[in-house]
Design an enzyme around this catalytic site. Sequence first.
Site, short mmCIF file in Angstrom:
data_model
loop_
_atom_site.label_atom_id
_atom_site.label_comp_id
_atom_site.label_asym_id
_atom_site.label_seq_id
_atom_site.Cartn_x
_atom_site.Cartn_y
_atom_site.Cartn_z
N GLU A 238 -13.96 -34.00 107.54
CA GLU A 238 -13.04 -33.95 106.40
C GLU A 238 -12.01 -32.81 106.51
OE1 GLU A 238 -15.48 -34.12 102.86
OE2 GLU A 238 -15.99 -36.22 103.25
N GLU A 336 -19.15 -41.63 107.68
CA GLU A 336 -19.91 -41.13 106.53
C GLU A 336 -19.56 -41.88 105.26
OE1 GLU A 336 -19.87 -36.82 105.79
OE2 GLU A 336 -19.95 -37.28 103.66
#
Length: 486
Positions: A238, A336
């Site tokens: 991220e 994810e």
Amino acid sequence: MKNQTRLILSVFSLFLLASACKNPEKAAEITPVSLELNKAEVFVTAKDTDLKLTSTGSLEFIDLAQPVENEAAILVDPTHQFQTLVGIGGALTDASAETFYKLPKEKQKEFIEAYFSLDKGIGYSIGRTHINSCDFSSSSYAYTETENDTLLANFSIEPDKKYRIPFIKEAIAAAGGTLTLFASPWSPPAWMKSNKNMLQGGVLLPEYHQTWANYYVKFFEEYQKEGIPFWGLTVQNEPMATQTWESCIYTAEDERDFVKNYLGPTLAKSAFKDAKLIIWDHNRGLMVQRAAAVYNDPEASKYVWGTGFHWYVGDHFDNVQLHAEAFPDKNLIFTEGCNYPFNYDSLANWHWGENYGKSLVNDLNAGTAAWTDWNILLDETGGPNHVNNFCYAPVIGNTKTGELVYMSSYYYLGHFSKFIRPGAKRVLCSSNDDELQATSFLNPDGSLATVVLNLTGKTKDFNVWINGKTVKSTTRAHSIMTFVSR
């Protein structure tokens, strides 16, 4: 008649080799098909029933030359083939490992088989873990916290040896000795960052670019000593999110240049030159733009296997498809996703599983080659987690009672991971009914696995039609079905 019911497609396969793929290497992967469509075994998971990955018997194929326009049908054509599946699985985090070892021994055995055994469980074949700590660790740590340790002289994976490394070894053993693993960092050590903190974002300081690239290789080396090999890695988890937990910010250009000038060349010169390097590792929304920044630069692109993505901000399935079309030589991996925020009293809510089913069908149909859930196990609090970022896992281990709670998401995931195996080729699969979604894969053993998803509250009769043959079935409300044809 028998010859008429067989799909013998050698001539058509040669046509596909010549014309169907722009990428010659991918065209060479097309698998000749020879299926005898006699029966399809059906496995069902359905809301408000006892059906959970339950075999409901076999259905016989019957002749049906042409689908009927006003009858719901899933239409499968194995002669048109797309990406090869790497695997389906989940993340082996500190939190999962710590929870695992707090359970009774018999529950540990049950759990590890439930996920990784193909015979007794759902046959997970891919796993993700983290470099340094992440939010799903009980504390924040790095493998060297010595200021300016540019030679990584004090590098040690000792924090991982208590729970995580033994846990990963148990998973590998239960999976039959092989598990495709990749690793992701949440943050470099604090001393490498602009904010001098592993948490709260910050950026990697330029003077530590090479040291950080060396850090990935050192991680692989130390895990290799423990008997754990890795298939791949992502650059950064991220990279656009400043989180209260471990995080580090990269612009698209930052990531491109770090890959081009440091991480790519460092891996290429190491013993891990074959490790698959994955960029982005963030949400679908910006995945095309982030990928373009790297892939439009040939010197950066040459080091990268593909793009990883998450599901947390909107579905944006069209972006996955656009990526596949724009960058046909690159791969896609869902790295994810999870349900949140955590509430123990909501474990039985059925939509948690349906979120997985919807994402898997759409991501796979858009060209995704691997699909990885987040934590495979969490405790009764939705942790442990050192910043109170609690969420669900498909299996919850209640460390107070010793109970394992299997959420609907476990079974929905199993409809894919158990029946669509590594090396399977996605085949053309369409639906003529807006309320039924489906995907289909041709497995290396010759079986054809077709998954049908019904997110509505309706029962519905439908056909699975393949080359002039069909099986007639009924989907229950809020259900998922897998048809295994041979």
